[in-house]
Motif scaffolding. Sequence first.
Motif, PDB file in Angstrom:
ATOM      1  N   LYS A   1     153.758  56.882  58.476  1.00 41.07           N
ATOM      2  CA  LYS A   1     154.307  58.203  58.804  1.00 41.07           C
ATOM      3  C   LYS A   1     153.954  59.285  57.794  1.00 41.07           C
ATOM      4  N   GLU A   2     153.549  58.908  56.572  1.00 44.20           N
ATOM      5  CA  GLU A   2     153.083  59.900  55.601  1.00 44.20           C
ATOM      6  C   GLU A   2     151.598  60.216  55.776  1.00 44.20           C
ATOM      7  N   GLY A   3     150.920  59.517  56.682  1.00 45.15           N
ATOM      8  CA  GLY A   3     149.506  59.748  56.910  1.00 45.15           C
ATOM      9  C   GLY A   3     148.607  58.912  56.016  1.00 45.15           C
ATOM     10  N   LYS A   4     149.179  57.933  55.293  1.00 41.16           N
ATOM     11  CA  LYS A   4     148.371  57.045  54.444  1.00 41.16           C
ATOM     12  C   LYS A   4     147.649  56.036  55.326  1.00 41.16           C
ATOM     13  N   LEU A   5     146.415  55.744  54.979  1.00 41.13           N
ATOM     14  CA  LEU A   5     145.583  54.820  55.739  1.00 41.13           C
ATOM     15  C   LEU A   5     145.579  53.462  55.049  1.00 41.13           C
ATOM     16  N   TYR A   6     145.753  52.405  55.828  1.00 49.82           N
ATOM     17  CA  TYR A   6     145.713  51.040  55.323  1.00 49.82           C
ATOM     18  C   TYR A   6     144.668  50.266  56.120  1.00 49.82           C
TER      19      TYR A   6
ATOM     20  N   ALA B   1     145.876  46.825  52.947  1.00 44.51           N
ATOM     21  CA  ALA B   1     145.666  47.446  51.633  1.00 44.51           C
ATOM     22  C   ALA B   1     145.405  48.942  51.821  1.00 44.51           C
ATOM     23  N   GLU B   2     146.064  49.757  51.009  1.00 44.02           N
ATOM     24  CA  GLU B   2     145.873  51.201  51.108  1.00 44.02           C
ATOM     25  C   GLU B   2     144.415  51.540  50.813  1.00 44.02           C
TER      26      GLU B   2
END
Length: 142
Positions: free
Chosen positions: A68-73, A77-78
Amino acid sequence: MAGGAQDPDEEMISGINVTPLVDITLVLLIIFMVTATYIVRETIEVDLPRAASGGETVGTTLNLVLDKEGKLYVDGAEATADAARDAVRAAVAKDPDSRAIISADKSVSHGQVVELIDLVKTQGLTKFAINIEKDAASEATP
């Protein structure tokens, strides 16, 4: 007396004591319950959108998640967009029939999801699926 002769006052054992069996079973159950918590893989919490129909995939898969914060995994793993491109390129080089499963929180903008789909397709991976959570209400209807 020798052989099979028995004293008339002795009774023959006609029951089986299952208490040791139950004890061993309960101990094994406790061991399984304790170790099962360590076996479970950590997941990234994503609130998936719901849909009435969904399919399953088989074969080599690459999991891409937008939280939801827009971080890609990538596979848990980020990662940055460049690292995701490299991972997709490596997956296609390893197995041309590899697939991607794209999961995105429902609060993520449509544009970010489209950018992720574009990232996957430009690296040569044409088979992908959008991960959803099956709607419980539609399962009850025939």
